[in-house]
Scaffold this active site. Structure first.
Site: not given
Length: 355
Positions: A79-80
């Site tokens: 996600q990052e």
């Protein structure tokens, strides 16, 4: 973390199970408390780049909070940054850096030179993932002591994304109205995509001693690909092809696969307490003065297979307890735990030693 800047036939079956159980008792000394393959707890890992895999497992193992599963760290990294490591792809508009998206001020708190490169850098995969693990571990502890309702993983993720102050402000995960819903969505996405990275259960090893410690270390590599000639005491690496070995579907697979072969996995398991030689035959030669019968096997013992005599040993595995072995089997497969009786052809089993 980015908002910080902005604010995973019943009778036949019974009969077969009984026969298998009986054979296991006859063939090996079963120690039911020694090990187990568990689908619960932290679990295994899949679907991540190899350069991230070893560090994710280390970061998870370094945290005393069981909620910090490898799959949670993997989903968060995806996600990052989607596992990106280049400065162009892994720098946010607000200045967050690296695969775990650390702001310079936050990095100053959590960053260390975990990969021993000589400098702590948010761009180094090892440094970034271990820092992510430390920060998440600390946030999980805060979440547990906060008294706030809800999943402690969600609270920790919200703290990573928006800062713990935002969690305290709302006494939980900030609502969708906070920061345009970024933190709320960040938490939901990561928790819902964990299963994408949830691999088979890891081998849980109890007990102490060189054998248990070696098995415990080797178990962190379950799921790592087999690479002929690959692997070292430092971890998995690319291998090579020798004209016969290392090929898959007619091409040299080993030269582009980061992994272990059978003997490098055994060497890795016992290093640095014991410096085993590199090949299976040499490992047998170095330990053959301490043979172990099949009835007296203990976790960490080395098991060998041969085409005929000690000069033709071609495979080594570690005994994992309960009639199982941990091994790097062959090109195209991964490090795995399988029954001793099916690890390699039964007729080739040569014997076991205790390093």
């Amino acid at each position: 973390m980015k908002v910080l800047v902005r604010a995973a036939v019943a009778l036949v079956v019974a009969f077969v199970a009984a026969v298998v159980s009986l054979l296991a008792v006859v063939l090996v000394d079963i120690d039911a408390d020694a090990t187990e393959i568990s689908g619960s707890g932290r679990g295994g890992l899949k679907g991540v780049p190899e350069e991230f895999r070893i560090w994710i497992l280390k970061a998870s193992a370094a945290c005393s909070e069981p909620e910090l599963a490898p799959a949670l760290l993997a989903a968060q990294l995806y996600q990052e940054s989607k596992f990106q490591t280049s400065r162009e792809q892994a720098t946010s508009h607000a200045g967050a850096q690296g695969p775990a998206q650390f702001m310079p001020g936050t990095w100053a708190t959590w960053g260390r030179d975990d990969d021993e490169s000589g400098a702590a850098s948010p761009w180094d995969v090892g440094d970034a993932v271990m820092a992510q693990g430390r920060m998440m571990c600390s946030l999980l502890k805060k979440a547990k002591h906060s008294g706030y309702s809800g999943d402690v993983r969600a609270l920790a993720l919200a703290g990573y994304n928006a800062g713990w102050g935002a969690v305290e402000r709302y006494r939980g995960v900030p609502p969708q109205s906070f920061a345009g819903g970024e933190t709320y969505n960040y938490v939901q996405i990561i928790l819902s995509t964990m299963t994408r990275f949830q691999g088979p259960g890891l081998l849980e090893v109890s007990g102490s001693g060189n054998g248990a410690d070696a098995l415990r270390r080797a178990a962190t590599q379950i799921g790592t690909p087999y690479a002929w000639g690959g692997g070292s005491p430092s971890g998995p690496s690319t291998g090579f092809c020798d004209g016969v070995n290392g090929y898959l579907n007619g091409r040299c697979s080993a030269s582009s696969t980061v992994g272990f072969d059978c003997s490098s996995l055994a060497q890795y398991a016992y290093w640095p307490d014991l410096h085993l030689p590199r090949t299976a035959a040499a490992q047998y030669g170095a330990t053959s003065d301490r043979p172990v019968s099949r009835q007296d096997l203990k976790v960490g013992d080395l098991l060998f297979w041969s085409h005929g005599g000690s000069g033709s040993i071609y495979h080594v595995a570690l005994y994992a307890g309960d009639g199982n072995v941990l091994q790097a089997p062959r090109t195209g497969r991964d490090v795995e735990v399988v029954p001793l009786t099916s690890a390699m052809p039964e007729r080739d089993y040569y014997g076991a030693t205790r390093p």
